[in-house]
Design a protein around this motif. Sequence first.
Motif, PDB file in Angstrom:
ATOM      1  N   LYS A 165       9.910  -8.431  17.224  1.00 26.48           N
ATOM      2  CA  LYS A 165      10.407  -7.306  16.446  1.00 26.48           C
ATOM      3  C   LYS A 165      10.200  -7.654  14.981  1.00 26.48           C
ATOM      4  O   LYS A 165      10.535  -8.749  14.550  1.00 26.48           O
ATOM      5  N   PHE A 166       9.638  -6.719  14.212  1.00 21.12           N
ATOM      6  CA  PHE A 166       9.351  -6.988  12.804  1.00 21.12           C
ATOM      7  C   PHE A 166       9.424  -5.707  11.989  1.00 21.12           C
ATOM      8  O   PHE A 166       9.310  -4.621  12.521  1.00 21.12           O
ATOM      9  N   ARG A 167       9.648  -5.899  10.680  1.00 19.96           N
ATOM     10  CA  ARG A 167       9.664  -4.754   9.779  1.00 19.96           C
ATOM     11  C   ARG A 167       8.282  -4.584   9.170  1.00 19.96           C
ATOM     12  O   ARG A 167       7.527  -5.539   9.034  1.00 19.96           O
ATOM     13  N   PHE A 168       7.964  -3.346   8.789  1.00 21.11           N
ATOM     14  CA  PHE A 168       6.687  -3.067   8.148  1.00 21.11           C
ATOM     15  C   PHE A 168       6.873  -1.864   7.247  1.00 21.11           C
ATOM     16  O   PHE A 168       7.539  -0.909   7.646  1.00 21.11           O
ATOM     17  N   PRO A 169       6.326  -1.868   6.067  1.00 22.79           N
ATOM     18  CA  PRO A 169       5.625  -2.996   5.471  1.00 22.79           C
ATOM     19  C   PRO A 169       6.625  -4.029   4.960  1.00 22.79           C
ATOM     20  O   PRO A 169       7.815  -3.750   4.828  1.00 22.79           O
ATOM     21  N   ILE A 170       6.119  -5.198   4.656  1.00 26.85           N
ATOM     22  CA  ILE A 170       6.960  -6.241   4.081  1.00 26.85           C
ATOM     23  C   ILE A 170       6.562  -6.442   2.630  1.00 26.85           C
ATOM     24  O   ILE A 170       5.461  -6.076   2.216  1.00 26.85           O
ATOM     25  N   MET A 193      -1.141   2.806   5.818  1.00 23.59           N
ATOM     26  CA  MET A 193      -1.289   1.441   6.314  1.00 23.59           C
ATOM     27  C   MET A 193      -0.859   1.371   7.779  1.00 23.59           C
ATOM     28  O   MET A 193       0.022   2.097   8.220  1.00 23.59           O
ATOM     29  N   GLN A 194      -1.480   0.482   8.515  1.00 24.23           N
ATOM     30  CA  GLN A 194      -1.179   0.320   9.932  1.00 24.23           C
ATOM     31  C   GLN A 194      -0.352  -0.942  10.141  1.00 24.23           C
ATOM     32  O   GLN A 194      -0.675  -2.003   9.621  1.00 24.23           O
ATOM     33  N   ALA A 195       0.722  -0.812  10.915  1.00 26.38           N
ATOM     34  CA  ALA A 195       1.537  -1.976  11.251  1.00 26.38           C
ATOM     35  C   ALA A 195       0.780  -2.852  12.234  1.00 26.38           C
ATOM     36  O   ALA A 195       0.262  -2.368  13.239  1.00 26.38           O
ATOM     37  N   ILE A 196       0.693  -4.136  11.924  1.00 25.02           N
ATOM     38  CA  ILE A 196       0.031  -5.113  12.776  1.00 25.02           C
ATOM     39  C   ILE A 196       1.016  -6.248  13.014  1.00 25.02           C
ATOM     40  O   ILE A 196       1.664  -6.723  12.075  1.00 25.02           O
ATOM     41  N   CYS A 197       1.144  -6.686  14.253  1.00 24.84           N
ATOM     42  CA  CYS A 197       2.081  -7.749  14.579  1.00 24.84           C
ATOM     43  C   CYS A 197       1.708  -9.022  13.817  1.00 24.84           C
ATOM     44  O   CYS A 197       0.582  -9.506  13.927  1.00 24.84           O
ATOM     45  N   PRO A 198       2.657  -9.581  13.054  1.00 22.03           N
ATOM     46  CA  PRO A 198       2.363 -10.802  12.299  1.00 22.03           C
ATOM     47  C   PRO A 198       2.271 -12.046  13.179  1.00 22.03           C
ATOM     48  O   PRO A 198       1.807 -13.085  12.727  1.00 22.03           O
ATOM     49  N   CYS A 199       2.662 -11.936  14.446  1.00 23.42           N
ATOM     50  CA  CYS A 199       2.618 -13.083  15.353  1.00 23.42           C
ATOM     51  C   CYS A 199       1.297 -13.144  16.112  1.00 23.42           C
ATOM     52  O   CYS A 199       0.619 -14.163  16.099  1.00 23.42           O
ATOM     53  N   CYS A 200       0.929 -12.039  16.768  1.00 24.82           N
ATOM     54  CA  CYS A 200      -0.263 -12.079  17.638  1.00 24.82           C
ATOM     55  C   CYS A 200      -1.394 -11.171  17.178  1.00 24.82           C
ATOM     56  O   CYS A 200      -2.483 -11.201  17.745  1.00 24.82           O
ATOM     57  N   GLY A 201      -1.147 -10.316  16.171  1.00 25.16           N
ATOM     58  CA  GLY A 201      -2.194  -9.445  15.656  1.00 25.16           C
ATOM     59  C   GLY A 201      -2.372  -8.133  16.395  1.00 25.16           C
ATOM     60  O   GLY A 201      -3.280  -7.369  16.086  1.00 25.16           O
ATOM     61  N   ASP A 202      -1.501  -7.825  17.348  1.00 23.06           N
ATOM     62  CA  ASP A 202      -1.580  -6.553  18.075  1.00 23.06           C
ATOM     63  C   ASP A 202      -1.555  -5.408  17.067  1.00 23.06           C
ATOM     64  O   ASP A 202      -0.745  -5.397  16.142  1.00 23.06           O
ATOM     65  N   LEU A 220      11.122  -0.482  11.642  1.00 21.98           N
ATOM     66  CA  LEU A 220      11.261  -1.592  12.572  1.00 21.98           C
ATOM     67  C   LEU A 220      10.307  -1.353  13.730  1.00 21.98           C
ATOM     68  O   LEU A 220      10.260  -0.252  14.289  1.00 21.98           O
ATOM     69  N   TYR A 221       9.542  -2.391  14.086  1.00 25.85           N
ATOM     70  CA  TYR A 221       8.554  -2.302  15.166  1.00 25.85           C
ATOM     71  C   TYR A 221       8.799  -3.395  16.209  1.00 25.85           C
ATOM     72  O   TYR A 221       9.374  -4.430  15.900  1.00 25.85           O
ATOM     73  N   ARG A 222       8.306  -3.128  17.434  1.00 27.93           N
ATOM     74  CA  ARG A 222       8.267  -4.131  18.503  1.00 27.93           C
ATOM     75  C   ARG A 222       6.833  -4.223  18.985  1.00 27.93           C
ATOM     76  O   ARG A 222       6.201  -3.229  19.316  1.00 27.93           O
TER      77      ARG A 222
END
Length: 126
Positions: free
Chosen positions: A53-58, A6-15, A44-46
């Motif tokens: 900053k967010f965790r993945f996966p959730i 799975m790919q981490a995608i920013c939950p705020c802006c979709g980056d 943890l990702y930025r």
Amino acid sequence: MAISDMQAICPCCGDTAPVDLGQLHESTQFAGTPTESIVPGGRLYRCGSCSLKFRFPIESEARYKELYDQGDATIWTGDIARPDWDLIIDYLDNPGLAGNAVLDFGCNTGGLLARLPEGVTRFGVE
């Protein structure tokens, strides 16, 4: 699909290309209460675009509701250092980031905020 695929995608802006800041440890506790199953740590990702900053996966919303409902808020404390806090503090303890601000959602007693490096403006919402 395996989590590793799975790919981490920013939950705020979709980056789709956030920066991996490091491993978050799995736990057998959540909200101060032992869990019946292991709570995965993830990473943890930025976000490179919006800096979230967010965790993945959730976990699913239902899983978090279940975990929080089973929690015991009376034993939470801001005095116990956590490995995920160390990752955040290490990242922010960089002279190039001086003057940044941090908003801690779910800050409880402010333990993370109290440990942030000097020069970081602190905000907390419980």
